[in-house]
Structures are given as C-alpha cells and as structure tokens.
Design a protein around this motif. Structure first.
Motif, PDB file in Angstrom:
ATOM      1  N   ALA A  19       0.860  -1.181   0.000  1.00  0.00           N
ATOM      2  CA  ALA A  19       0.000   0.000   0.000  1.00  0.00           C
ATOM      3  C   ALA A  19       0.896   1.230   0.000  1.00  0.00           C
ATOM      4  O   ALA A  19       1.652   1.450   0.949  1.00  0.00           O
ATOM      5  CB  ALA A  19      -0.904  -0.012   1.221  1.00  0.00           C
ATOM      6  N   GLU A  20       0.845   2.020  -1.070  1.00  0.00           N
ATOM      7  CA  GLU A  20       1.706   3.193  -1.173  1.00  0.00           C
ATOM      8  C   GLU A  20       1.497   4.162  -0.013  1.00  0.00           C
ATOM      9  O   GLU A  20       2.437   4.792   0.453  1.00  0.00           O
ATOM     10  CB  GLU A  20       1.453   3.906  -2.499  1.00  0.00           C
ATOM     11  CG  GLU A  20       1.911   3.110  -3.703  1.00  0.00           C
ATOM     12  CD  GLU A  20       1.613   3.831  -4.998  1.00  0.00           C
ATOM     13  OE1 GLU A  20       1.506   5.073  -4.982  1.00  0.00           O
ATOM     14  OE2 GLU A  20       1.501   3.143  -6.028  1.00  0.00           O
ATOM     15  N   ALA A  21       0.275   4.265   0.456  1.00  0.00           N
ATOM     16  CA  ALA A  21      -0.021   5.203   1.536  1.00  0.00           C
ATOM     17  C   ALA A  21       0.520   4.742   2.894  1.00  0.00           C
ATOM     18  O   ALA A  21       0.666   5.541   3.805  1.00  0.00           O
ATOM     19  CB  ALA A  21      -1.530   5.425   1.633  1.00  0.00           C
ATOM     20  N   LEU A  25       3.597  -1.076   6.171  1.00  0.00           N
ATOM     21  CA  LEU A  25       2.818  -2.314   6.208  1.00  0.00           C
ATOM     22  C   LEU A  25       3.391  -3.338   5.242  1.00  0.00           C
ATOM     23  O   LEU A  25       3.905  -2.988   4.186  1.00  0.00           O
ATOM     24  CB  LEU A  25       1.369  -2.049   5.785  1.00  0.00           C
ATOM     25  CG  LEU A  25       0.426  -1.423   6.780  1.00  0.00           C
ATOM     26  CD1 LEU A  25      -0.953  -1.261   6.147  1.00  0.00           C
ATOM     27  CD2 LEU A  25       0.324  -2.234   8.042  1.00  0.00           C
ATOM     28  N   PRO A  26       3.270  -4.614   5.583  1.00  0.00           N
ATOM     29  CA  PRO A  26       3.625  -5.645   4.601  1.00  0.00           C
ATOM     30  C   PRO A  26       2.558  -5.657   3.508  1.00  0.00           C
ATOM     31  O   PRO A  26       1.501  -5.026   3.650  1.00  0.00           O
ATOM     32  CB  PRO A  26       3.581  -6.937   5.430  1.00  0.00           C
ATOM     33  CG  PRO A  26       2.634  -6.632   6.537  1.00  0.00           C
ATOM     34  CD  PRO A  26       2.807  -5.172   6.848  1.00  0.00           C
TER      35      PRO A  26
END
Length: 97
Positions: A19-21, A25-26
């Motif tokens: 997730a770019e945002a 996160l994995p």
C-alpha cells in the motif's frame, strides 16, 4: 462477512500488494465489513462525504440534515462526478475464510 470491492471483474486470486499510503505495512489484501462497505461503492478518486444518523447526533443536526428524508445514511458527491458514477460497475466479491 468481509468484502473486497473492485471495478475489475476478472479477479480470481487475491494477491497481497504494498500500500503506497502505508509503506511500513507488509503487502496486504484490503477487505471491509458490511458496516463500512458503503465507503467503497464509489470510484476510487471520487471525493465524498458520508454521514449517518445515530443517537450521537444532536436534535439540531438531526433536524438540519435528516428532517426531509427517511434515510439513515446520506452520501454527498460533487455534481461533476455523477456521470462517472453512473458508468462505474463495482464488483462485490465475498471473501471467505
């Protein structure tokens, strides 16, 4: 139940993605419950305001925002998005597990 919403109709396998945002996160597959499903029934970039009636809403706000409808949830979008929304075909895919 959990749902995944997409305008892509050919998804056979959910592959986790970064997730770019949220770069920390994995890779993930995004899913939501029925309560939050309404937030995702719009084109991704469509600006929207969604508000619901509840016990927490003041009487003044209930009168202002809900007095002319029987709806408990109201969605507001810019008029310029109407045509694109009419063309969108969201696909609801039930995730099992």
């Amino acid at each position: 139940m959990l749902y995944h919403i997409s305008e892509e109709s050919n998804i056979e396998v959910f592959v986790p993605r970064k997730a770019e945002a949220w770069p920390d996160l994995p890779p993930v597959v995004w899913a939501m419950d029925e309560k939050h499903l309404i937030n995702y029934l719009f084109p991704r970039e469509c600006p929207r305001i969604i508000y619901s009636n509840s016990q927490k809403v003041s009487e003044a706000d209930r009168e202002k925002f809900f007095s002319q409808t029987v709806a408990n949830t109201i969605v507001v979008v810019e008029k310029g998005w109407l045509e694109r929304m009419m063309q969108a075909r969201n696909i609801q895919i039930l995730l099992r597990g």
